[in-house]
Each structure stands twice: as C-alpha cells, then as structure tokens.
Design an enzyme around this catalytic site. Structure first.
Site, PDB file in Angstrom:
ATOM      1  N   LYS A 116      10.894  18.054  -0.156  1.00  0.00           N
ATOM      2  CA  LYS A 116       9.728  18.499   0.619  1.00  0.00           C
ATOM      3  C   LYS A 116      10.182  18.993   1.981  1.00  0.00           C
ATOM      4  CE  LYS A 116       5.262  16.731   2.329  1.00  0.00           C
ATOM      5  NZ  LYS A 116       4.388  15.523   2.386  1.00  0.00           N
ATOM      6  N   ASP A 210      -6.181   8.874   0.144  1.00  0.00           N
ATOM      7  CA  ASP A 210      -6.408  10.177  -0.477  1.00  0.00           C
ATOM      8  C   ASP A 210      -6.081  10.102  -1.969  1.00  0.00           C
ATOM      9  OD1 ASP A 210      -7.128  12.833  -0.631  1.00  0.00           O
ATOM     10  OD2 ASP A 210      -5.157  13.596  -0.067  1.00  0.00           O
TER      11      ASP A 210
END
Length: 217
Positions: A116, A210
């Site tokens: 990432k 989330d």
C-alpha cells in the site's frame, strides 16, 4: 481490514457452534459457559503458533531488515524504491486504489504480499499526524489469524509504504458478486471468523469503525 478464509475446511469442528451451526449459549444463565470462556480467552490472548503465523513472522523480520531499514529513506515513489530493492523485491500489478492510496501486489523472496502506497501530498495534516500513526500502531499490535498481518513499513520523501498479507480471493463483496446467494453454512463460517477478529480487536482496545464487505478480505 478483516481477513476471512473463503472455503471452510472439511470436517471443521467449531466449539462455538452446535451440530446445527447455532451459537451454543446456555439460555437463562447469567454467566458464560466454561467451553465458551476457554474459546474466548484463547481467541483474545493466545499467541498464534501455526506454521503460517511463524512463516509470516520470519518474512516480516527479513523484510524489515532488507527493505524497510532504515525506516526513512530517500525515494519519491514506490516504483523508485522497488527499482532500488530489485534484488529481493519485485513490484507487481495494481490491485486497487482509494482516495489517498494505491495497493499493488509485491513479491519478496518468493512471497506475494499487498503493498500500500500512501501519498503524503494528497492527505491532510490531521491524517499524517493522528490517523495514520494510530492506524500503524493498531496494526502493529495485532497478533491474530484473521486480521491481515503488517509485515513492515517505510517512509520516503512524500510516500508511506506499508507491506501486509495478501488476500488472494479479494474482498467479500467481490466474492458475493461472483457467487451470488451464499448458503447458511458458508455464511456462518465467515461470520465466526469476523466475530473472532472483532472480539480480539475490542479486547485490545481497538474499534474497526468501517466494517463492510469491501473491508473483509
């Protein structure tokens, strides 16, 4: 992110569920059943000594020594870093991207992983000073089979790179879109893994905030 195993193993015995697949709770009692108490304690506090976990720890140690040391290096982009470390690391295709980051497949000494790349120029000061350090701190503290492991991280001039376990099947949204309706047994198996991961996080003072199919991999 939450990590799930797409296919339940054959003859899988889960002490949290009875033969019909329901959670075994002694109704009417004001305390937890001893069997559940043992399973919950093991889920929350026991170190994972599985061969996969030991391999992941070893890979993380080698990656931190050969790629992520020192933690701050002079590079602008992930591609530039990959070119410098090409003897031990190869950068693969892009898996996806978000508002501030892009995720690629990487190969380190024969091990595939997710890479990432976060552009510090695209994020606000709050994110850099509060949210990102908190995310990294939480991720580094996790030692559990379900949340994907963080192998290491490195910071360049304007990019933060994070190396973690790769989920080869993608996220649950993609799986459900391909498979269509998911049966009860498979749904129960997935939910048991998600709930174990959440129970572990909550025990260690971490809230996910989330939880959705796209974040279950």
């Amino acid at each position: 992110m939450m990590q799930t195993i797409t296919n339940p193993p054959q003859n899988h015995v889960n002490p949290l569920f009875d033969d019909a697949g329901y959670i075994r709770i002694d109704s009417g009692l004001g305390r937890i059943h001893p069997d559940e108490e043992f399973v919950l304690h093991r889920n929350r506090y026991s170190r994972d000594y599985s061969p996969e976990a030991e391999e992941a720890r070893e890979i993380g140690e080698r990656l931190r020594l050969e790629v992520c040391h020192p933690l701050q290096q002079d590079f602008k982009t992930l591609k530039e870093l990959a070119d410098r470390k090409k003897k031990c690391f190869a950068l693969g295709p892009k898996l996806g991207e978000g508002q501030f980051s892009k995720v690629y497949i990487g190969m380190f000494q024969g091990k595939k992983m997710a890479v990432k790349a976060i552009s510090m120029a695209d994020v606000g000061r709050d994110y850099l000073e509060h949210f990102l350090p908190r995310e990294i701190d939480c991720w580094q503290r996790m030692e559990h089979p379900n949340p994907p492991r963080l192998f290491g991280m490195i910071q360049g001039r304007n990019t933060v790179i994070m190396y973690s376990e790769l989920a080869p099947h993608g996220d649950l949204l993609r799986v459900v879109q391909i498979m269509g309706r998911v049966g009860y047994v498979r749904t129960t198996f997935w939910m048991s893994q998600i709930l174990r991961a959440l129970d572990y996080l909550h025990t260690h003072g971490i809230a996910h905030r989330d939880l959705k199919l796209e974040n279950c991999i």
